[in-house]
Each structure stands twice: as C-alpha cells, then as structure tokens.
Design an enzyme around this catalytic site. Sequence first.
Site, PDB file in Angstrom:
ATOM      1  N   ALA A  66       0.833  19.820  21.818  1.00 27.93           N
ATOM      2  CA  ALA A  66       0.372  20.262  23.128  1.00 27.93           C
ATOM      3  C   ALA A  66      -0.288  19.092  23.849  1.00 27.93           C
ATOM      4  O   ALA A  66      -0.622  18.065  23.249  1.00 27.93           O
ATOM      5  CB  ALA A  66      -0.609  21.416  22.965  1.00 27.93           C
ATOM      6  N   GLY A 105       1.787  21.786  18.416  1.00 30.93           N
ATOM      7  CA  GLY A 105       2.546  22.655  19.298  1.00 30.93           C
ATOM      8  C   GLY A 105       4.034  22.383  19.250  1.00 30.93           C
ATOM      9  O   GLY A 105       4.844  23.301  19.445  1.00 30.93           O
ATOM     10  N   GLU A 108       5.213  24.250  16.316  1.00 28.25           N
ATOM     11  CA  GLU A 108       5.181  25.681  16.630  1.00 28.25           C
ATOM     12  C   GLU A 108       6.387  26.073  17.477  1.00 28.25           C
ATOM     13  O   GLU A 108       6.967  27.147  17.291  1.00 28.25           O
ATOM     14  CB  GLU A 108       3.879  26.027  17.345  1.00 28.25           C
ATOM     15  CG  GLU A 108       2.667  25.946  16.429  1.00 28.25           C
ATOM     16  CD  GLU A 108       1.368  26.325  17.109  1.00 28.25           C
ATOM     17  OE1 GLU A 108       0.817  27.382  16.790  1.00 28.25           O
ATOM     18  OE2 GLU A 108       0.911  25.553  17.968  1.00 28.25           O
ATOM     19  N   GLU A 128      -4.017  19.900  13.905  1.00 30.56           N
ATOM     20  CA  GLU A 128      -5.060  20.503  14.743  1.00 30.56           C
ATOM     21  C   GLU A 128      -6.442  20.471  14.115  1.00 30.56           C
ATOM     22  O   GLU A 128      -7.453  20.356  14.815  1.00 30.56           O
ATOM     23  CB  GLU A 128      -4.694  21.958  15.091  1.00 30.56           C
ATOM     24  CG  GLU A 128      -3.644  22.111  16.170  1.00 30.56           C
ATOM     25  CD  GLU A 128      -2.234  22.082  15.604  1.00 30.56           C
ATOM     26  OE1 GLU A 128      -1.300  22.427  16.346  1.00 30.56           O
ATOM     27  OE2 GLU A 128      -2.060  21.722  14.428  1.00 30.56           O
TER      28      GLU A 128
END
Length: 605
Positions: A66, A105, A108, A128
């Site tokens: 992200a 991300g 994911e 993370e």
Amino acid sequence: MAENGHPVRLEHRDTVAVLVLDSAPVNALGKGLRAAILAALTKAEADPAITAIVIRAEGRSFPVGADISEFGQPPADPALPDLCDRIEACTKPVVAAIHGTALGGGLELALAAHARVALASARVGFPEVTLGILPGAGGTQRLPRLIGAEHALRLMLGGKPVQAAEALALGLLDEVVEDGLEAAALRRAQAMAGQPFLRSSDRTDGLRDGIAFHRAIASARTKVERGRLPAPARIVDCVEAAQLLPFDMGQAFERAAFDDLVGTPEAQALRHAFFAERGAQRLPVGTVSPPAPRRIGIFGARTADLALPALMAGLEVVLVDPNRPRLVEALERIATAQERQVTEGHMQPAARDAQWARLTPALGAAALEGCELVLLGEAGFLAEAVEATMPGTTLALIGRADLAADAARMADILGFRPAGGRLIEVVAGPQTSGAAQARAIALARRLGMEALRCAAPGGIGARVMAKGRAAVAYLIAQGETPAALAGALLDYGLKSLVPDAPEQPAAAVVPRLSGRVLGAMANEGARLLGEGLVARPSDVDFALMAGNGFARWQGGPMFWADRRGPILLRHDLQGWAEERPDLWSPAPLIEDLGARGGHFADLNR
C-alpha cells in the site's frame, strides 16, 4: 507511468484480459492505481468475449504494498480491502502473475485472486509488523485459510519475505516458473476459464487440522505477550479469528484492529522511521544512481577490516600499505577471519579460496590504478592516491573526514565514516560531486550497510549522543541515580548513555529525566540543521536509529521533539538553560519553530 498517464493497461490475449499495472517506480497501491485496477477489472468482467483475467505488472515489481503516505489521511475509494473483495468476487477466474517483491497490500491483492503464478526470483511477504500495523485488506483472513496458522503467523510476525520456492511449498503460490511469467499465467487462466474455482475466502486447506491451528495460536500468543509493541498480539488475534469467525466477520475484526493500530504512537514512530530511512537514501539532485563499485582499493592496512565484508560481497579488493609488516599483519587477520568462518560452517573452503583470489596486496599506491573507489585509512595517503588514480575515481577518507578546501580533485573526495551499528556516514564537502557521493552510497549498500549523506566531519550521531551523555553526567552530578536514568532511557534504546548502568534498571520511565536527556539531543540536532550539516530533521533521527541504537518505535530525538511540541520544548529548554546553557540553551531553529508554531516534520517534506 503507462502511456497517456494511465496506470493500468487492459490488453487482450484471445479470450483472456491482461491487466498490466504500470505505476513507477514500484506500483505502490495508491488511490490512483486502485481506481484504475477496479475500472479495468469491471470492464473485463463485463466483456462477454473475455473468459478469464490475468493481473501482472510492468517495471521492477508486482505491487510492493500500500501507499503508506495515505495512512492517517481521509479514505479514498476504492479502499484496498474493497478492491481485494471485488477481485475475489469476480465471476471470471483471476490469476495474479508475480515478479519482483509482492509485499503487504500487493500480496493481499494476489491472495484475493483465484490463482497465483510467480517467477522463481520473486519474493513475497507481509512486512506490516515492522510498521506497527497488520495486513488490513484481508491478509490475516485469507492467508491462514491457505497455509494454516503456524506459517501464516511466521510470515506476519517475522515481517521478512520468503522466496517463491518456499511460498510454493507452503501453498501460498500455485506455480513457479523460471521465465515466461505471462505465458504461464495465461495458460492457467485459460485452463480455469469456464470451470468452477474456489475463492480464498472459501478455502479450508489451512483450517483442516484444528488442533494444530489452535496450538500455533497459543504458542505465538505466549511469545508476543511479553513484547512492548501492540501489533504482534493483534496479528495473533486476527489469525485466530480466521478459525473462529465467518470470513466477513473476520474481515471486520481485522479492519477494526488495523484502524486501532495505525493511530498508535508506536505505528506513527515506525512510519516516521520508514520515511526517514527512505529520505536518507536520496541522491543529490540530478544524480543517476550508479552500480556498486566492482574493484575498490584500501590504502592503509590499519583499516583492512573493511576488506573482508567487501570480499564477501563479491568485490575485488586491492590492499595497499607501504609498511610491509603492517601489510602482512593485515593479511593474517583477514585469513584468520576467513578460517574461522570455514571452521564454524559459515563459509565453504571454495568460497574462501575465491575471496582470496580477489584480494591483491601491494606495497605501492600504483596498484590502485583501475579501482573505482579507494578507501583511505589516513589523510596522509591522500596525495599518493590522487597521483595513482584517474580523475573520477572516488577517494574516501575513513573515520573523521576533515576535507581540506585546497586539495586536488576535490570533486572526487569525501568521507566514509563507519558510525556504529549498520550506518555509514558519507561526508560530502562543498565541492564533492554527486557521482562520488552516489558511488560511496552504492558501496555502503553493497556491504550491507545503510548510508547517510551529511557534511559533519565528526558525525551526526556522535555529536547528538555526546550531548545525551553530557546531560546524563550532569543529572548524576545533581544526585540522580544511574538506575533511575537507565530506567528512564530504556524504552528509547539509550541505556548505553548511562555509565555503570545497572543490569536491571528501574523499569518505570521517568519523563522528567528522559525529557532532559532527549531535549539536549534534539537541541543538538537542531543546531546541526541550522549549521547546514544535515539536510533534514529525519536524517538526524535516521542516524540515531541506524547507528546508535535509538528504538525505531520511538522515532528518534527530532520525532520526540515534535511530539513534545516545539513551543513546550522551547519553554523547557529555556528553563533548563539556566543550569547548563551549553546543553539546553535553545538552538535558533527551535526558537524559530516555537515562535511560529512549526514542527520539525515540516522540514522533512
């Protein structure tokens, strides 16, 4: 960026749509890229001629994660969790084609696809936890369903990526290929077209052994409950929820945990540390990052300890010293270190022999010809190195780098200062070229170190830590105990500032004491900034974290100063300055920020 500024291209391969992500440099999943992926996916799904979809990326990597600069900002649609849900809910099979590093991300996003193909060189992981948060787009729910709790927790609590081969063995990936990534993804997509397929939320592979799942949760919880940071325990809770709750409820549980964590002081400090590290790597404006030097010189056998890591990194090393006994002694030290690694099983004899073949000892500086960078153990060797090397060869003084203003080839000369821990301070003079600085930074990285550009001959961290030690000494002289000071500084990783610190310091943090020490350190950091010796406040924090043990989850002294607030800090310093003006008399920059209500963070942008 892709042609016409669009971050996603929609291409057709017969009946398969290929969504090509092209958002340089690393396809970070910012709001623009998320929106473009959603639009392309919707268009492909609605096209009756399309039977399957492949998602791949241009450039260095599949999305690396992200865009953490958006954390703490107002949400922008589509949110990453919603995009992942939309990919998973697609009525046509979606295959993720992974190269480079799929992290956070990005992984994911791949887990939301219905199959995953990767190059053998790819790496995947969830970092993370190193930012004080957890995977917040379904990662804690989808991953355990695929590979079970034990390995899911290992990936998420460790934060380190794994190679594609290991990910395949775990069941995270469906196929790994040496080359031809898009072709392999197309074959899988075509095979899945028109056939029933399982979504990750429906997978039960990792849930089948409920007892093993529960044991992994219990074991991990025992380990993390002793930790200081909140994220690991919340990760364990979320993975447990994958077993106990329906998928949609598990996702809601995960999102609530993510939202709680992202605003914690620890997560804010770790994000600051991340951006400080990134900022420290910036090259001078207009400088192109060169490859690391392949052949370096070390002039001065007393600093030959740098030869071994250079040899281990695959470099050719020319070791020069005009004093034969010193040169022989240095070669013996290198040989002894290599033999120790062989004996302990850390190196094969063949690797030792290859390293030795890349080492060239010499008594004269003429052997330095052809080196791209020369490390100088003594300033007295500089004139000989200038004579022996071609213009453009970087000449780096080890240790304190007082750069004379009248030496020849000033554009090539800089300091290369080991500053403790994993930090090298690259000390540039007014005339040092960007190319020389970039080459020195590239060498530091090749040696497995971090690099910080600065202009302080004595070192950034050294000056700031010296003020911290002086503050501790003053407080002890005023009657404070070493145990109390060590306890006050323990959470900041600064117990080493206290002489004769007890083995088990007082546990309670004493803001009255830590504030005095950190105030002196932040004040010195502000003076360094005011003198133009460092580019930004975050560089001071980076130097302390990388070189001097300052806890990353505390962010550094300048980050601490912003938390205290420049107005309050200025008031504190003014009061303390009556006792020791050399430590606490407010730096002009703090006076200025306090007067206008500014923050050090404003100077990082």
